[in-house]
Design a protein around this motif. Sequence first.
Motif, mmCIF file in Angstrom:
data_model
loop_
_atom_site.group_PDB
_atom_site.id
_atom_site.type_symbol
_atom_site.label_atom_id
_atom_site.label_comp_id
_atom_site.label_asym_id
_atom_site.label_seq_id
_atom_site.Cartn_x
_atom_site.Cartn_y
_atom_site.Cartn_z
ATOM 1 N N MET A 40 -20.527 -14.606 -1.668
ATOM 2 C CA MET A 40 -20.208 -13.180 -1.488
ATOM 3 C C MET A 40 -19.640 -12.615 -2.784
ATOM 4 N N ARG A 41 -20.243 -11.530 -3.279
ATOM 5 C CA ARG A 41 -19.763 -10.944 -4.512
ATOM 6 C C ARG A 41 -18.492 -10.143 -4.283
ATOM 7 N N THR A 42 -17.658 -10.068 -5.314
ATOM 8 C CA THR A 42 -16.419 -9.317 -5.217
ATOM 9 C C THR A 42 -16.725 -7.830 -5.143
ATOM 10 N N PRO A 43 -16.151 -7.113 -4.172
ATOM 11 C CA PRO A 43 -16.393 -5.660 -4.098
ATOM 12 C C PRO A 43 -15.842 -4.960 -5.328
ATOM 13 N N ARG A 44 -16.632 -4.060 -5.905
ATOM 14 C CA ARG A 44 -16.229 -3.388 -7.154
ATOM 15 C C ARG A 44 -15.750 -1.966 -6.910
ATOM 16 N N ARG A 45 -16.277 -1.304 -5.896
ATOM 17 C CA ARG A 45 -15.851 0.057 -5.561
ATOM 18 C C ARG A 45 -15.238 0.030 -4.161
ATOM 19 N N ILE A 46 -13.961 0.347 -4.107
ATOM 20 C CA ILE A 46 -13.214 0.215 -2.863
ATOM 21 C C ILE A 46 -12.577 1.551 -2.493
ATOM 22 N N ALA A 47 -12.597 1.855 -1.190
ATOM 23 C CA ALA A 47 -11.898 3.044 -0.690
ATOM 24 C C ALA A 47 -10.796 2.600 0.264
ATOM 25 N N VAL A 48 -9.642 3.220 0.137
ATOM 26 C CA VAL A 48 -8.526 2.991 1.045
ATOM 27 C C VAL A 48 -8.304 4.272 1.847
ATOM 28 N N VAL A 49 -8.290 4.155 3.162
ATOM 29 C CA VAL A 49 -7.918 5.267 4.030
ATOM 30 C C VAL A 49 -6.672 4.820 4.783
ATOM 31 N N ALA A 50 -5.551 5.475 4.508
ATOM 32 C CA ALA A 50 -4.269 4.993 4.992
ATOM 33 C C ALA A 50 -3.496 6.042 5.784
ATOM 34 N N HIS A 51 -2.898 5.592 6.862
ATOM 35 C CA HIS A 51 -1.956 6.417 7.623
ATOM 36 C C HIS A 51 -0.625 6.331 6.880
ATOM 37 N N GLN A 52 -0.224 7.423 6.269
ATOM 38 C CA GLN A 52 0.925 7.392 5.371
ATOM 39 C C GLN A 52 2.255 7.153 6.066
ATOM 40 N N ARG A 53 2.287 7.227 7.384
ATOM 41 C CA ARG A 53 3.539 7.015 8.116
ATOM 42 C C ARG A 53 3.675 5.601 8.672
ATOM 43 N N LYS A 54 2.708 4.747 8.393
ATOM 44 C CA LYS A 54 2.755 3.369 8.875
ATOM 45 C C LYS A 54 3.179 2.435 7.748
ATOM 46 N N THR A 55 3.833 1.344 8.123
ATOM 47 C CA THR A 55 4.372 0.439 7.104
ATOM 48 C C THR A 55 3.957 -1.011 7.368
ATOM 49 N N LEU A 69 2.443 0.995 0.840
ATOM 50 C CA LEU A 69 1.197 1.363 0.162
ATOM 51 C C LEU A 69 1.222 1.058 -1.323
ATOM 52 N N ASP A 70 2.392 1.091 -1.940
ATOM 53 C CA ASP A 70 2.468 0.714 -3.358
ATOM 54 C C ASP A 70 2.059 -0.742 -3.554
ATOM 55 N N GLU A 71 2.533 -1.607 -2.664
ATOM 56 C CA GLU A 71 2.154 -3.016 -2.770
ATOM 57 C C GLU A 71 0.665 -3.197 -2.492
ATOM 58 N N LEU A 72 0.131 -2.438 -1.540
ATOM 59 C CA LEU A 72 -1.302 -2.525 -1.270
ATOM 60 C C LEU A 72 -2.105 -2.169 -2.506
ATOM 61 N N ARG A 73 -1.726 -1.077 -3.162
ATOM 62 C CA ARG A 73 -2.445 -0.672 -4.377
ATOM 63 C C ARG A 73 -2.385 -1.761 -5.445
ATOM 64 N N VAL A 95 -8.705 -0.053 5.727
ATOM 65 C CA VAL A 95 -8.073 0.853 6.687
ATOM 66 C C VAL A 95 -6.648 0.377 6.946
ATOM 67 N N TRP A 96 -5.701 1.253 6.662
ATOM 68 C CA TRP A 96 -4.270 0.947 6.794
ATOM 69 C C TRP A 96 -3.714 1.717 7.994
ATOM 70 N N GLY A 97 -3.247 0.980 9.010
ATOM 71 C CA GLY A 97 -2.695 1.646 10.186
ATOM 72 C C GLY A 97 -2.813 0.774 11.413
ATOM 73 N N GLY A 98 -2.585 1.366 12.586
ATOM 74 C CA GLY A 98 -2.665 0.653 13.848
ATOM 75 C C GLY A 98 -3.986 0.858 14.549
ATOM 76 N N ASP A 99 -4.006 0.558 15.848
ATOM 77 C CA ASP A 99 -5.253 0.619 16.603
ATOM 78 C C ASP A 99 -5.854 2.022 16.636
ATOM 79 N N GLY A 100 -5.012 3.046 16.684
ATOM 80 C CA GLY A 100 -5.530 4.409 16.692
ATOM 81 C C GLY A 100 -6.263 4.740 15.403
#
Length: 303
Positions: A1-16, A21-25, A64-69
């Motif tokens: 499996m090749r390493t993904p080169r273009r990545i998108a993060v969609v994050a719920h800013q109120r979840k921890t 999110l700084d550590e995720l980045r 995707v950063w967040g819970g089940d919703g």
Amino acid sequence: MRTPRRIAVVAHQRKTLGGGLDELRRCITGKGVDELLWFEVPKSRKAPKQVRKAIKADVDLLVVWGGDGMVQRALDTLAATKGGSKIPVAIMPAGTGNLFAGNVGIPTDLSKAVDIAFTGERRRFDLGLLEGEHFAVMAGVGFDGAMIKDADGALKDRFGKLAYVWTGIRHVNGEAPRAKIKVDGVDWFDDEASCVLIGNVGTITGGIEAFDGASPEDGWLDVGVATAQGALQWARALGTMAVGRSDNSPFVRTTRARRIDVKLKSPLEYELDGGARAKTRKFTASVVPGAVTICVPAAESDR
């Protein structure tokens, strides 16, 4: 499996989770990616617009950063958008409820979850479809919908699955409405039902193992009907499910199907993956096999 080169993060800013999110980045950029698209939303219902942007950008990986919703909104958008189902999804379980992540083996450890995004397996998973909206964990009407909507966050944090027993009993207020249910076109249930649950995975709300042996890779949805009425019966039913198998309860009936048609005598509120929706008298749910691609831990033989 090749390493993904273009990545998108969609994050719920109120979840921890972890260092946030700084550590995720930092974890992602430390993998040497070429391009990182970053979208933060204040509510999960704002996520679909950003997910569509990621699909249009033809990313190699969607985080995707967040819970089940949040996960439900993202997977629904991917499954419903041309080209979306081929994009691998890495879940960062940062919500108060992370049932889908837990069912597919993703830990609530940020660094481990990121490692799975880059080195784990990529597997196709089924989703359920109800009223034109996909769900990953479960859909439900009646008792469960009211229980989800009213469950107190602090109570859940303190008592876990037993909080749902308490919250549920508070919602017992009269007789259950009559429900007629067909599974794959065959009459299966015609009686009073306090709750109808349709699951894509085994472990549901409150950590209860409602559907033993259920898998989001088997091409089936699991169906459960609760017939308990009154606080005493509900205490027995939920208590049994909280500590053991759901089919051990005399007030629970289960089966599997690819399509479920439900008609109710009176309208009940329904929910998808922990999110409350409108009241309804009838609905159809069906399985969508292999609807999305999810990053999961690699099998032991592959390590």
